[in-house]
Design a protein around this motif. Sequence first.
Motif, PDB file in Angstrom:
ATOM      1  N   GLN A  56       0.832  -1.203   0.000  1.00 38.98           N
ATOM      2  CA  GLN A  56       0.000   0.000   0.000  1.00 38.98           C
ATOM      3  C   GLN A  56       0.868   1.256   0.000  1.00 38.98           C
ATOM      4  N   ARG A  57       1.947   1.251   0.774  1.00 36.81           N
ATOM      5  CA  ARG A  57       2.806   2.429   0.887  1.00 36.81           C
ATOM      6  C   ARG A  57       3.516   2.754  -0.430  1.00 36.81           C
ATOM      7  N   THR A  58       3.707   1.776  -1.299  1.00 36.18           N
ATOM      8  CA  THR A  58       4.404   2.045  -2.563  1.00 36.18           C
ATOM      9  C   THR A  58       3.641   3.024  -3.442  1.00 36.18           C
ATOM     10  N   THR A  59       2.353   3.202  -3.179  1.00 32.00           N
ATOM     11  CA  THR A  59       1.538   4.099  -3.994  1.00 32.00           C
ATOM     12  C   THR A  59       1.207   5.409  -3.285  1.00 32.00           C
ATOM     13  N   GLU A  60       1.621   5.563  -2.043  1.00 34.61           N
ATOM     14  CA  GLU A  60       1.269   6.756  -1.260  1.00 34.61           C
ATOM     15  C   GLU A  60       2.409   7.769  -1.347  1.00 34.61           C
ATOM     16  N   LEU A  61       2.430   8.472  -2.477  1.00 33.52           N
ATOM     17  CA  LEU A  61       3.578   9.331  -2.791  1.00 33.52           C
ATOM     18  C   LEU A  61       3.217  10.757  -3.160  1.00 33.52           C
ATOM     19  N   GLY A  62       1.939  11.099  -3.144  1.00 33.22           N
ATOM     20  CA  GLY A  62       1.552  12.442  -3.549  1.00 33.22           C
ATOM     21  C   GLY A  62       0.270  12.880  -2.872  1.00 33.22           C
ATOM     22  N   LEU A  63      -0.013  14.167  -2.981  1.00 34.71           N
ATOM     23  CA  LEU A  63      -1.214  14.750  -2.400  1.00 34.71           C
ATOM     24  C   LEU A  63      -2.065  15.319  -3.527  1.00 34.71           C
ATOM     25  N   GLU A  64      -3.189  14.677  -3.778  1.00 28.95           N
ATOM     26  CA  GLU A  64      -4.113  15.156  -4.803  1.00 28.95           C
ATOM     27  C   GLU A  64      -5.438  15.599  -4.210  1.00 28.95           C
ATOM     28  N   LYS A  65      -5.860  14.923  -3.123  1.00 32.01           N
ATOM     29  CA  LYS A  65      -7.134  15.248  -2.489  1.00 32.01           C
ATOM     30  C   LYS A  65      -7.012  15.031  -0.981  1.00 32.01           C
ATOM     31  N   GLU A  66      -7.943  15.614  -0.272  1.00 36.68           N
ATOM     32  CA  GLU A  66      -7.952  15.493   1.187  1.00 36.68           C
ATOM     33  C   GLU A  66      -7.925  14.019   1.591  1.00 36.68           C
ATOM     34  N   GLY A  67      -7.086  13.703   2.565  1.00 32.86           N
ATOM     35  CA  GLY A  67      -6.941  12.331   3.027  1.00 32.86           C
ATOM     36  C   GLY A  67      -5.772  11.600   2.394  1.00 32.86           C
ATOM     37  N   ASP A  68      -5.244  12.136   1.291  1.00 35.72           N
ATOM     38  CA  ASP A  68      -4.071  11.511   0.668  1.00 35.72           C
ATOM     39  C   ASP A  68      -2.875  11.631   1.592  1.00 35.72           C
ATOM     40  N   ARG A  69      -1.927  10.720   1.397  1.00 37.59           N
ATOM     41  CA  ARG A  69      -0.745  10.717   2.255  1.00 37.59           C
ATOM     42  C   ARG A  69       0.510  10.407   1.471  1.00 37.59           C
ATOM     43  N   ILE A  70       1.589  10.927   1.999  1.00 40.01           N
ATOM     44  CA  ILE A  70       2.926  10.588   1.524  1.00 40.01           C
ATOM     45  C   ILE A  70       3.565   9.793   2.655  1.00 40.01           C
ATOM     46  N   ILE A  71       3.945   8.567   2.370  1.00 47.39           N
ATOM     47  CA  ILE A  71       4.627   7.738   3.372  1.00 47.39           C
ATOM     48  C   ILE A  71       5.937   7.276   2.752  1.00 47.39           C
ATOM     49  N   SER A  87       5.535  10.186   7.562  1.00 48.42           N
ATOM     50  CA  SER A  87       4.321  10.377   6.767  1.00 48.42           C
ATOM     51  C   SER A  87       3.811  11.801   6.889  1.00 48.42           C
ATOM     52  N   LEU A  88       3.159  12.240   5.824  1.00 44.99           N
ATOM     53  CA  LEU A  88       2.462  13.510   5.786  1.00 44.99           C
ATOM     54  C   LEU A  88       1.091  13.230   5.194  1.00 44.99           C
ATOM     55  N   ILE A  89       0.048  13.559   5.959  1.00 42.53           N
ATOM     56  CA  ILE A  89      -1.332  13.325   5.531  1.00 42.53           C
ATOM     57  C   ILE A  89      -2.005  14.680   5.319  1.00 42.53           C
ATOM     58  N   TRP A  90      -2.668  14.833   4.181  1.00 40.56           N
ATOM     59  CA  TRP A  90      -3.403  16.067   3.898  1.00 40.56           C
ATOM     60  C   TRP A  90      -4.748  15.973   4.601  1.00 40.56           C
ATOM     61  N   ARG A  91      -4.897  16.704   5.703  1.00 42.84           N
ATOM     62  CA  ARG A  91      -6.093  16.602   6.535  1.00 42.84           C
ATOM     63  C   ARG A  91      -7.200  17.585   6.171  1.00 42.84           C
ATOM     64  N   SER A  92      -6.847  18.761   5.627  1.00 42.19           N
ATOM     65  CA  SER A  92      -7.877  19.727   5.253  1.00 42.19           C
ATOM     66  C   SER A  92      -7.421  20.518   4.037  1.00 42.19           C
ATOM     67  N   VAL A  93      -8.207  20.437   2.968  1.00 41.60           N
ATOM     68  CA  VAL A  93      -7.924  21.209   1.766  1.00 41.60           C
ATOM     69  C   VAL A  93      -8.186  22.683   2.047  1.00 41.60           C
ATOM     70  N   GLU A 128       6.991  23.075  -0.720  1.00 41.07           N
ATOM     71  CA  GLU A 128       6.372  22.500  -1.920  1.00 41.07           C
ATOM     72  C   GLU A 128       4.863  22.316  -1.796  1.00 41.07           C
ATOM     73  N   ALA A 129       4.378  21.838  -0.648  1.00 34.45           N
ATOM     74  CA  ALA A 129       2.937  21.595  -0.489  1.00 34.45           C
ATOM     75  C   ALA A 129       2.173  22.846  -0.064  1.00 34.45           C
ATOM     76  N   ASP A 130       2.882  23.885   0.364  1.00 31.86           N
ATOM     77  CA  ASP A 130       2.276  25.165   0.750  1.00 31.86           C
ATOM     78  C   ASP A 130       1.166  25.007   1.788  1.00 31.86           C
ATOM     79  N   LEU A 131       1.398  24.170   2.793  1.00 32.47           N
ATOM     80  CA  LEU A 131       0.419  24.032   3.865  1.00 32.47           C
ATOM     81  C   LEU A 131       0.526  25.216   4.816  1.00 32.47           C
ATOM     82  N   HIS A 132      -0.551  25.508   5.494  1.00 29.72           N
ATOM     83  CA  HIS A 132      -0.609  26.606   6.467  1.00 29.72           C
ATOM     84  C   HIS A 132      -0.257  26.133   7.882  1.00 29.72           C
ATOM     85  N   ARG A 133      -0.677  24.918   8.222  1.00 30.47           N
ATOM     86  CA  ARG A 133      -0.505  24.391   9.573  1.00 30.47           C
ATOM     87  C   ARG A 133      -0.272  22.892   9.485  1.00 30.47           C
TER      88      ARG A 133
END
Length: 188
Positions: A56-71, A87-93, A128-133
Amino acid sequence: MNFLLHYPLETERLRLRPFTRGDVDAVFAYRSREDVARYLFDPPLSREECALAVQQRTTELGLEKEGDRIILAVEKADDGVLIGEVSLIWRSVEARQGELGWIFHPEHQGRGYASEASARLLEVAFTEADLHRVYARCDAGNTGSWRLMERLGMRREAHFREHALFKGGWDEEFYYAILRREWLALRQ
């Protein structure tokens, strides 16, 4: 956001890279341990469960939508030994928020590897991901994790006391967070 990184990510001593099927034994070496699973939602994993997790982790490499993760697998640059994962998980768009996490083999703890790898992924989150928090959380008894959060410049925002049943007992959980502007101020 359609966010994909170019791998591997490098630090002074580490390489953060996508997982491969060949990583199963290395992941099993730490995810099968009771002392590692103690603070994770999963119990110690069997080799077969580790194989599925790695797949599963081999495919978790980018953030496209909320809930996606990079591991990413974390390996030492000098010898290529896999010592853990971050890991980095996109929790809120809408609020541009993410969650940072890590798991490291106990034999490689206490040497700054988790701090180094997590700091690199935090850098990705705010540049790169330009997250706020970005926030992270851990069991209140997991001293190593909350001290790592403090080393990263995160501040404790919450202490949830007996808020959920976890592995047969009441869970005490700390939440830490850092804002992009706070992270930038630490780099000046």
